[in-house]
Design an enzyme around this catalytic site. Sequence first.
Site, mmCIF file in Angstrom:
data_model
loop_
_atom_site.group_PDB
_atom_site.id
_atom_site.type_symbol
_atom_site.label_atom_id
_atom_site.label_comp_id
_atom_site.label_asym_id
_atom_site.label_seq_id
_atom_site.Cartn_x
_atom_site.Cartn_y
_atom_site.Cartn_z
ATOM 1 C CG ASN A 152 11.320 0.770 -17.467
ATOM 2 O OD1 ASN A 152 10.671 0.001 -16.765
ATOM 3 N ND2 ASN A 152 11.087 2.067 -17.487
ATOM 4 N N GLY A 228 3.439 -0.985 -16.245
ATOM 5 C CA GLY A 228 3.710 -1.281 -17.643
ATOM 6 C C GLY A 228 2.946 -0.332 -18.534
ATOM 7 C CB SER A 229 2.149 -0.562 -22.103
ATOM 8 O OG SER A 229 1.437 -1.780 -22.127
ATOM 9 C CB VAL A 232 -0.611 -4.503 -20.700
ATOM 10 C CG1 VAL A 232 -0.742 -5.667 -19.731
ATOM 11 C CG2 VAL A 232 -0.006 -4.974 -22.013
ATOM 12 N N GLY A 233 -2.331 -2.341 -19.062
ATOM 13 C CA GLY A 233 -2.950 -1.906 -17.798
ATOM 14 C C GLY A 233 -4.466 -1.787 -17.903
ATOM 15 C CD GLU A 250 1.925 4.083 -10.319
ATOM 16 O OE1 GLU A 250 2.168 4.965 -11.158
ATOM 17 O OE2 GLU A 250 1.352 4.308 -9.254
ATOM 18 C CB CYS A 284 7.476 5.396 -16.645
ATOM 19 S SG CYS A 284 8.196 5.398 -15.002
ATOM 20 C CD GLU A 463 4.231 1.046 -7.675
ATOM 21 O OE1 GLU A 463 4.035 -0.084 -7.197
ATOM 22 O OE2 GLU A 463 4.887 1.255 -8.684
#
Length: 496
Positions: A152, A228-229, A232-233, A250, A284, A463
Amino acid sequence: MAETFLNYIDGKWVPAASEETFLDINPARPGEVVGEFQRSGADDVDAAVGAATRAHEEWRKTPAPLRGEVVARATRLLTERKPELAETITREMGKVLVDSGYDVQGAITSGEYMSGEGRRMFGDTVPSGLPNRLAMSIREPVGVVGIVTPWNLPMLMPAWKLFPALVCGNTVVVKPAEDTPMTAVRFFEILEEAGIPPGVANLVTGYGPEAGHPLVTHPDVDMVSFTGSRAVGRQIAISAGEDLKHVSLEMGGKNALVVLDDADVSEAVTGALWGGFSTAGQRCTASSRLVVDHKVADDVVAGLVEGIERLVVGDPLDTETNLGPLINRKQLDRVHSYTEVGQEEGAQLVVGGEKLEEGFDGGYFYSPTLFDHASPNMRIAQEEIFGPTITVIRVDGYDEAIEVANGTRYGLSAAVYTRDTGRALRAVRDLEAGLVYLNAPTIGSEIHLPFGGVKDTGNGHRESGTAAIDQFTELKTVFLDYSGTLQRAHIDEPID
Ligand code: NDP
């Protein structure tokens, strides 16, 4: 015939070992192929990590200001090419040009900030408890960093990770999202032109399980930086935990924009439209939940309906357009399935809720969608839809507003509209989120401030700004004793 693009490993453009490729298509016109990219696997990741490992020794010893110079040169090239890069992003992922320009600008401001960090990267010098002794901390790179990014923000996201990682003396391997490899290739062409030494930054394109998984689990990768999602994280956190890797995550958000009864309703509506529908809601930090005091809820909903009717959905390269397509067919179906879920759950579908087909070239367009009278525990009020859907939850007063705003597993961004300074400050204190905005929507962070979320959105890292430097460095504590004798800390310190 589509042009074929290669991986960038050890300073060379190379094909995947398997010689397999995949196609990147324009979501506004799926018949149009943006390019053909390498379908990388474990062998390619291994080659890239090997190159990063070999390059690390020299890069970590390169003075940080010189590392910053490479980032500064890349930043100048990004600035010169901003319009063409924005167009590439729009063709590849379908967001409108103004959003793609933001994406490139985010990379540029990150480069401007991080190149300067090469001349700062402060440690601490503090008094020692012993005489004739200096005490300080200095920063060192973590090592080889595996970077995995979403689609994104295809330019900003890699830049937010890569620039600070490089300035801090790490070498990197980047695996961009499978839907946005073109932007990543353009970014690496710029890094090469800026003079990045071979092996310091490497790119492998491909699919998450085939290229991302071997990267995040590779034994020579010292740190994983992932955006990401949540699903997956979480997997990455589990495997990184087993290997004791540094890991920065994140993940998603279900961000609340709270409108209290004393808010400027017109400002709140304008903010909600921008926060909810920018990048077709694929942010996000999207203002996907509106928590509205019932005293102003009818006015807010009426304002939103009026605003939504004015939004233009269409060709994202046309500057008149407000919303382009969603990223792919799967996401289009997913967003639509949430419309069905919301209706089944008993929320009121006020406008939208349709796949747009007639006159849209087969692109993945969805109408801006508004649900009202949702209850806080409905799935549309809890789960990240990642599309142009805003859900209104009506509440009674400040306490209920905060309770509902905090009532999800996520904690990325939150906003509150109020004219009462006391309530505004209470909300800053009470909202469970990594970012809080007053009288502004939930999007709009700036590079020199920390960015990230609490609860299931992240794992405690931030970040951006100096927080990124904390993430990509190890602290080394140094004592310099010039007393000429053995001094024993906490034993020989003078005590009254
Ligand atoms: P995904 O988690 O699906 O993918 C993110 C990246 O991980 C992609 O490069 C993907 O590859 C890769 N990946 C997938 N599976 C694996 C695996 N098993 N091992 C290693 N890597 C893997 O997220 P999306 O790309 O769909 O992005 C949307 C999500 O990102 C949303 O939840 C959004 O909230 C979040 N996000 C969070 C931000 C934040 O700062 N908090 C900012 C931006 C987005 P592939 O593309 O091939 O699937």
